[in-house]
Write an enzyme that holds these catalytic residues in place. Sequence first.
Site, mmCIF file in Angstrom:
data_model
loop_
_atom_site.group_PDB
_atom_site.id
_atom_site.type_symbol
_atom_site.label_atom_id
_atom_site.label_comp_id
_atom_site.label_asym_id
_atom_site.label_seq_id
_atom_site.Cartn_x
_atom_site.Cartn_y
_atom_site.Cartn_z
ATOM 1 N N ARG A 32 -2.490 7.342 1.611
ATOM 2 C CA ARG A 32 -1.035 7.344 1.473
ATOM 3 C C ARG A 32 -0.621 6.556 0.243
ATOM 4 O O ARG A 32 -1.074 5.442 0.025
ATOM 5 C CB ARG A 32 -0.376 6.739 2.721
ATOM 6 C CG ARG A 32 1.143 6.824 2.709
ATOM 7 C CD ARG A 32 1.737 6.255 3.975
ATOM 8 N NE ARG A 32 1.584 4.810 4.049
ATOM 9 C CZ ARG A 32 2.179 4.047 4.965
ATOM 10 N NH1 ARG A 32 2.936 4.619 5.891
ATOM 11 N NH2 ARG A 32 2.025 2.747 4.968
ATOM 12 N N ASP A 60 -0.763 -2.592 10.365
ATOM 13 C CA ASP A 60 -1.698 -1.671 9.727
ATOM 14 C C ASP A 60 -2.967 -1.620 10.573
ATOM 15 O O ASP A 60 -3.779 -2.548 10.567
ATOM 16 C CB ASP A 60 -2.027 -2.130 8.307
ATOM 17 C CG ASP A 60 -2.823 -1.093 7.535
ATOM 18 O OD1 ASP A 60 -3.901 -0.690 8.018
ATOM 19 O OD2 ASP A 60 -2.386 -0.692 6.439
ATOM 20 N N THR A 119 5.536 6.051 -2.593
ATOM 21 C CA THR A 119 6.255 7.251 -2.156
ATOM 22 C C THR A 119 6.012 7.564 -0.674
ATOM 23 O O THR A 119 6.747 8.352 -0.086
ATOM 24 C CB THR A 119 5.832 8.474 -2.980
ATOM 25 O OG1 THR A 119 4.444 8.768 -2.699
ATOM 26 C CG2 THR A 119 5.997 8.188 -4.472
ATOM 27 N N ASP A 148 -6.436 -2.015 8.686
ATOM 28 C CA ASP A 148 -6.691 -3.381 8.229
ATOM 29 C C ASP A 148 -7.098 -4.283 9.378
ATOM 30 O O ASP A 148 -8.027 -5.094 9.263
ATOM 31 C CB ASP A 148 -5.435 -3.952 7.551
ATOM 32 C CG ASP A 148 -5.237 -3.400 6.150
ATOM 33 O OD1 ASP A 148 -6.158 -2.726 5.649
ATOM 34 O OD2 ASP A 148 -4.173 -3.637 5.568
#
Length: 298
Positions: free
Chosen positions: A185, A285, A189, A288
Amino acid sequence: MPSWDVTDVTDNQANHAATAGSLKKPRIAPSAGDENGSFVEQVVAKVGTVGENGSAEEVCGYQAALREMAERVSELQRRFPRWVCAPMTPQRMAISTIMRDKRTSKSEFVFYADRLIRLIIEDALNELPYLSRQVDTPVAGQVYDGIGFSVKICGVSIVRAGESMEAALREVCRGCVIGKILIQRDEETLEPKLLYHKLPADVRKRHVLLMDPMLGTGGSAIRACEVLVNEYAVPPNKIIFCNLVCAPEGLANLFHRFPDIRVVTAICDRALDRATGFIVPGFGDFGDRYFGTISSHH
């Protein structure tokens, strides 16, 4: 789509308190003609018994959160009949609470994530077609009319977070082949970029369990489905997307693009933070936290 109720539910909260020691876990089943309000009230009453030993404030807060989730899930199930959201049992809610806590260590996060992943993989396998099968039991002269697996499957993980779900699939499906789709990703954006894909040559003949723990914007899942459908000729109705947590926005985006796929989810959260692309309240996340890395957006 039919509305939903809860089977094996006692009549009211007082009955729950009297029989708390023998209660079964919630089991959600489709039932035509029942109102959404009945579903919400019964789920809150059923699962709310776990708070009996807490303070009134704790019980009230727990049941309010449960009611919000039940209402959200019920509404989305009416909109998306091919979406399956697992019932929120006390076990699943306790696991998700630990995973959401920012103080949870990596080892604990991985342990509880693996538990939740195993549960959702089992839920996803329930969506596969089965055939009738008759077997002879070890008891002389006894025959059992059951069912058997009828299709070949293939796991496809969306790298990197989706790789966390591969072990659970291998544990319950021995010899299952697994392909990979690498999608990154863009952090500015939030658009998905396809970088790599490698799948079994006969994937189009199999039912595909597409795996990614998070369904936020839906961009990565949509791009992965495009690869499966457009480049490998997998029929959309043979794709089952497995995820731990989804946002309603991502669910809507995915079904708008691919209305014939199935989606199996453990938890549906409130919304998507459009500025960051994170599900809220979410897990942060996932990749992570699971793999112990730190991304640039941190």
